[in-house]
Design an enzyme around this catalytic site. Structure first.
Site, short mmCIF file in Angstrom:
data_model
loop_
_atom_site.label_atom_id
_atom_site.label_comp_id
_atom_site.label_asym_id
_atom_site.label_seq_id
_atom_site.Cartn_x
_atom_site.Cartn_y
_atom_site.Cartn_z
N HIS A 75 0.75 -1.74 0.04
CA HIS A 75 0.05 -0.13 -0.02
C HIS A 75 0.43 1.18 -0.32
CE1 HIS A 75 -4.46 -2.19 1.52
NE2 HIS A 75 -3.41 -2.51 0.63
N TYR A 204 -9.69 5.53 7.48
CA TYR A 204 -9.98 5.75 8.56
C TYR A 204 -10.66 6.85 8.70
CZ TYR A 204 -5.67 2.82 10.03
OH TYR A 204 -4.83 2.35 10.56
N PRO A 296 -4.94 0.61 18.06
CA PRO A 296 -4.70 0.12 17.21
C PRO A 296 -4.44 0.95 16.04
CG PRO A 296 -6.97 -0.82 17.91
CD PRO A 296 -6.13 -0.02 18.83
N LYS A 300 -0.03 -0.39 14.90
CA LYS A 300 1.60 -0.05 15.44
C LYS A 300 1.85 -1.73 16.23
CE LYS A 300 3.14 3.36 13.57
NZ LYS A 300 3.22 2.72 12.35
N TYR A 394 3.45 6.97 10.16
CA TYR A 394 2.80 5.49 9.65
C TYR A 394 3.63 4.62 8.68
CZ TYR A 394 -1.78 2.90 8.32
OH TYR A 394 -2.41 2.10 8.26
P1 RFL Z 1 0.48 -11.91 20.97
O1 RFL Z 1 0.20 -12.43 19.91
O2 RFL Z 1 -0.63 -11.74 22.94
O3 RFL Z 1 1.34 -13.23 21.37
C1 RFL Z 1 1.18 -13.62 23.17
C2 RFL Z 1 1.29 -15.18 23.57
O4 RFL Z 1 1.50 -15.50 24.52
C3 RFL Z 1 0.40 -17.16 25.05
N1 RFL Z 1 1.11 -16.95 26.40
C4 RFL Z 1 1.95 -18.09 26.95
N2 RFL Z 1 2.21 -19.55 26.83
C5 RFL Z 1 3.03 -20.14 27.50
N3 RFL Z 1 2.89 -19.49 29.11
C6 RFL Z 1 1.78 -18.71 29.51
N4 RFL Z 1 1.96 -18.76 30.60
C7 RFL Z 1 1.53 -17.83 28.94
N5 RFL Z 1 0.93 -16.42 28.57
C8 RFL Z 1 0.04 -16.15 27.39
C9 RFL Z 1 -0.11 -16.63 24.63
O5 RFL Z 1 -0.97 -17.52 24.15
C10 RFL Z 1 -0.33 -15.98 23.26
O6 RFL Z 1 -0.36 -16.87 22.60
O7 RFL Z 1 1.75 -10.83 21.64
P2 RFL Z 1 3.07 -10.45 20.19
O8 RFL Z 1 3.31 -12.23 19.91
O9 RFL Z 1 3.59 -9.82 21.42
O10 RFL Z 1 2.09 -10.29 19.53
C11 RFL Z 1 1.07 -8.79 19.38
C12 RFL Z 1 0.24 -8.26 18.54
O11 RFL Z 1 -0.11 -9.92 18.67
C13 RFL Z 1 -0.29 -7.43 18.67
O12 RFL Z 1 0.61 -6.55 19.23
C14 RFL Z 1 -1.17 -6.45 17.51
O13 RFL Z 1 -2.11 -7.73 17.24
C15 RFL Z 1 -1.50 -5.42 17.48
N6 RFL Z 1 -2.81 -5.21 15.94
C16 RFL Z 1 -1.90 -4.25 15.86
N7 RFL Z 1 -0.79 -4.83 15.49
C17 RFL Z 1 -0.42 -4.18 14.13
O14 RFL Z 1 1.18 -4.00 14.53
N8 RFL Z 1 -0.78 -3.42 13.62
C18 RFL Z 1 -2.21 -3.84 12.85
O15 RFL Z 1 -3.39 -3.35 11.99
C19 RFL Z 1 -2.50 -4.04 14.23
N9 RFL Z 1 -4.44 -4.25 14.50
C20 RFL Z 1 -4.01 -5.02 17.09
C21 RFL Z 1 -4.41 -5.11 15.56
C22 RFL Z 1 -4.37 -5.80 17.84
C23 RFL Z 1 -6.20 -6.07 17.57
N10 RFL Z 1 -6.15 -6.58 19.05
C24 RFL Z 1 -7.30 -7.36 19.29
C25 RFL Z 1 -6.09 -5.60 20.91
C26 RFL Z 1 -6.19 -4.84 15.76
C27 RFL Z 1 -6.58 -4.75 16.63
C28 RFL Z 1 -8.10 -5.66 17.22
C1 PHB Z 2 -6.54 -4.59 10.28
O1 PHB Z 2 -6.89 -4.97 9.36
O2 PHB Z 2 -6.51 -5.01 11.34
C2 PHB Z 2 -6.45 -2.96 11.26
C3 PHB Z 2 -5.51 -2.15 10.21
C4 PHB Z 2 -5.68 -0.82 10.90
C5 PHB Z 2 -5.47 -0.51 12.05
C6 PHB Z 2 -5.71 -1.76 12.45
C7 PHB Z 2 -6.07 -2.52 12.01
O3 PHB Z 2 -5.10 0.95 12.58
#
Ligand code: RFL
Ligand code: PHB
Length: 409
Positions: A75, A204, A296, A300, A394
């Site tokens: 993108h 957005y 989110p 980031k 971004y």
């Molecule tokens: P995770 O993905 O939470 O993984 C942690 C893992 O640890 C396990 N765990 C354990 N394992 C063993 N023993 C224990 N005691 C444990 N306790 C926990 C868990 O089961 C899990 O599998 O963390 P990690 O790897 O640091 O990754 C972080 C990302 O998942 C998170 O920052 C992103 O998803 C945030 N996020 C976004 N980030 C972006 O860079 N770009 C995006 O577009 C974006 N969109 C989003 C998002 C997060 C969202 N939510 C649901 C909060 C959109 C949403 C809606």
């Molecule tokens: C997504 O596609 O899940 C998404 C994209 C951009 C954001 C957050 C989530 O800022």
């Protein structure tokens, strides 16, 4: 009790743990991952979609980017719509050619899982870590249960990649850490559907009814979000209610193109800004959501997890290749510099794009904050310099060069 030995014990097989494990494996550094959930459960969490260039390069370095390179969508811009009027931020032009890649977190996780199993490195799924011991010593260990048996995993270092609710951060004594937190009076309700997205690039949307985001996973799969009050329950949101509310928040051209279909997934996530300082204690290092959370709005969270991984990985390679154990003392200060930039950007984007209603926030009434933020948004959207400020952040600020950072320390 079974005893195992490795160089780096990784707690959590989310994207941070898997990426770190794969990078270390490629450099011959032994590691074992222990994950509480099953592989399928981890793959069922629909989260991020937008990857910075630094993240993509790291996945290439890990040897797991072939599908990302062929299927990820590059993108060159994103859109901000304010009460129906849409403005494009041309991130490629504003940054001298940088772009982001749209590719789901689920897909990256799957690619990294496959790369790990091909490399033959051990991952224990359905094995919650119950205790991380002796991180102040040179012989830390990670305790877990697997298939009814107790395990002790002895290691040189522990990487806590176990997310916000994990055990690693709690292992740092409360008096040795400072936690900075801001919660927001709303969450995001997300919906995934097998429908054609309303726009090639992400939109957005700020509207009087609240924020909405139109994103995608492919040319046939859409991901949408709505700002909803914190008390809202996902059961109260039928698909019909979701689509009808989304249509009201999208700019007209998008609303007219909106294809509605059954939801494949629907969930609510609260929004939070959170940082734990420092991100290390003894031989334990916190990585990704275990140390910090961002709302989110700036895309980031996963990208900050990746920059932590890059920092810890490069320090561990130096530790083992040059026998320089001291360099690891600088992990937290290097990682935190980039984390705080991501935190600030995500907080700023969240403030500018959401409606805060009448509740008091940041020492003022929400409607007063909204006026400040309307003005801020129109100022940034109305100027070339403003577009550059948004675009530069971004696409992601550069990763620090570790040798320079250590030289300056
Ligand atoms: P995770 O993905 O939470 O993984 C942690 C893992 O640890 C396990 N765990 C354990 N394992 C063993 N023993 C224990 N005691 C444990 N306790 C926990 C868990 O089961 C899990 O599998 O963390 P990690 O790897 O640091 O990754 C972080 C990302 O998942 C998170 O920052 C992103 O998803 C945030 N996020 C976004 N980030 C972006 O860079 N770009 C995006 O577009 C974006 N969109 C989003 C998002 C997060 C969202 N939510 C649901 C909060 C959109 C949403 C809606
Ligand atoms: C997504 O596609 O899940 C998404 C994209 C951009 C954001 C957050 C989530 O800022």
């Amino acid at each position: 009790m079974k005893t195992l030995n490795t160089q780096v014990a990784i707690v959590g097989a989310g994207p941070a743990g898997l990426l770190l494990g794969q990078l270390l494996a490629r450099r011959g550094i032994d590691n074992v991952i222990v994950e509480r959930a099953s592989g399928d459960y981890v793959l069922g969490r629909i989260r991020a979609g937008i990857l910075e260039q630094g993240f993509v390069e790291l996945v290439r370095e890990a040897g797991a980017a072939s599908r990302l390179d062929s299927e990820g969508e590059v993108h060159e811009g994103f859109n901000i719509s304010v009460n129906g009027k849409q403005e494009r931020i041309d991130i490629a032009r504003c940054t001298g050619g940088s772009t982001v890649v749209c590719y789901g977190q689920v897909e990256i996780t799957r690619d990294l899982m496959e790369a790990r199993s091909a490399a033959g490195f051990e991952t224990f799924y359905e094995s919650a870590v119950t205790e991380i011991r002796s991180v102040e010593s040179n012989k830390p260990s990670v305790m877990f249960q697997h298939e009814g048996e107790d395990y002790e995993l002895n290691c040189d270092y522990v990487a806590g990649c176990d997310g916000f609710h994990g055990i690693a951060r709690q292992t740092i004594p409360a008096e040795k850490r400072t936690e900075h937190e801001r919660t927001y009076p709303f969450g995001w309700l997300g919906l995934l559907s097998e429908t054609e997205p309303v726009s090639h690039e992400i939109v957005y949307c700020k509207s009087e009814r609240g924020f909405a985001l139109a994103s995608k996973r492919s040319s046939t799969r859409s991901r949408y979000y709505l700002q909803v009050p914190l008390a809202e329950k996902v059961e109260d949101w039928s698909d019909d209610r979701f689509w009808s509310e989304l249509k009201k928040r999208l700019p007209l051209a998008c609303a007219e193109r909106l294809q509605m279909g059954p939801s494949l997934e629907k969930s609510i996530a609260p929004l939070r800004s959170f940082v734990c300082e420092p991100m290390q204690y003894g031989n334990l290092f916190l990585v990704g959501d275990a140390a910090h959370i961002v709302p989110p709005t700036g895309a980031k969270g996963l990208n900050l997890a990746a920059s932590d991984v890059a920092t810890l990985y490069r320090l561990l390679v130096r530790r083992y290749s040059k026998d320089d154990a001291k360099c690891l003392a600088h992990y937290s200060e290097i990682a935190l510099r980039r984390v705080w930039h991501g935190e600030r950007f995500s907080w700023w984007m969240t403030n500018m794009l959401h409606q805060f209603g009448d509740v008091d926030v940041q020492g003022m009434n929400g409607s007063t904050l909204s006026r400040f933020m309307d003005s801020e948004l129109s100022y940034y959207l109305g100027s070339e310099a403003g577009h550059r400020v948004m675009a530069e952040q971004y696409v992601g600020l550069p990763y620090e060069d570790i040798d320079c950072a250590l030289g300056a320390a």
